[in-house]
Design a protein around this motif. Structure first.
Motif, PDB file in Angstrom:
ATOM      1  N   THR A  72       0.867  -1.167   0.000  1.00 42.19           N
ATOM      2  CA  THR A  72       0.000   0.000   0.000  1.00 42.19           C
ATOM      3  C   THR A  72       0.907   1.222   0.000  1.00 42.19           C
ATOM      4  N   THR A 101      -3.193  -3.141  11.126  1.00 40.78           N
ATOM      5  CA  THR A 101      -4.417  -3.161  10.342  1.00 40.78           C
ATOM      6  C   THR A 101      -5.494  -3.985  11.023  1.00 40.78           C
ATOM      7  N   GLU A 126      -9.125   1.012   1.365  1.00 40.73           N
ATOM      8  CA  GLU A 126      -8.389   1.139   2.610  1.00 40.73           C
ATOM      9  C   GLU A 126      -8.844   2.398   3.325  1.00 40.73           C
TER      10      GLU A 126
END
Length: 135
Positions: A72, A101, A126
């Protein structure tokens, strides 16, 4: 995925076992969060004096291409973590402070896109913010 599974995947794809690869994967396993290449370098430089960013980026690229790691971008920097163990469709809440996360099991894309008559072949969702510990 764990370190042993990742090393088996590398071997099955024709990559050699190296201590550096093992240690990089162990770092991701131990940390359990998104890490930047500089985090990997700082952690492994103690053991591997002279380790270069080229070595790290090359291995991160291999790990990502093989699905061992997922990537990411946070604050304009690419970051990596072990791919999720689950094959269920899900998304992530990502803490901007610690990089940990959490899964979101509801997909907000399903309803929004089905109304538009658009056939989705893939997407990534996200949510960035601060976890309870970092707030």
């Amino acid at each position: 995925m764990n370190v042993e599974q990742a090393m088996d995947k590398l071997k099955s794809e024709g990559y050699k076992y190296t201590d550096k690869r093992f240690d990089m994967l162990t770092l991701f396993s131990d940390e359990g969060r998104y890490l930047a290449a500089k985090d990997v370098l700082e952690s492994l430089q103690v053991k591997y004096d002279g380790m270069s960013f080229d070595t790290i980026y090359r291995n991160l690229s291999v790990f990502t291409d093989l699905g061992i790691l997922e990537a990411t971008e946070l604050d304009g920097e690419k970051r990596f973590r072990f791919s999720c163990d689950t094959n269920d469709h899900h998304h992530h809440l990502i803490c901007l402070e610690c990089g940990k996360t959490k899964h979101i099991h509801h997909c907000p894309m399903e309803a929004a896109v089905s109304e538009q008559g658009f056939q989705v072949t893939g997407h990534k969702f996200e949510v960035y913010g601060y976890c309870e510990q970092c707030q």
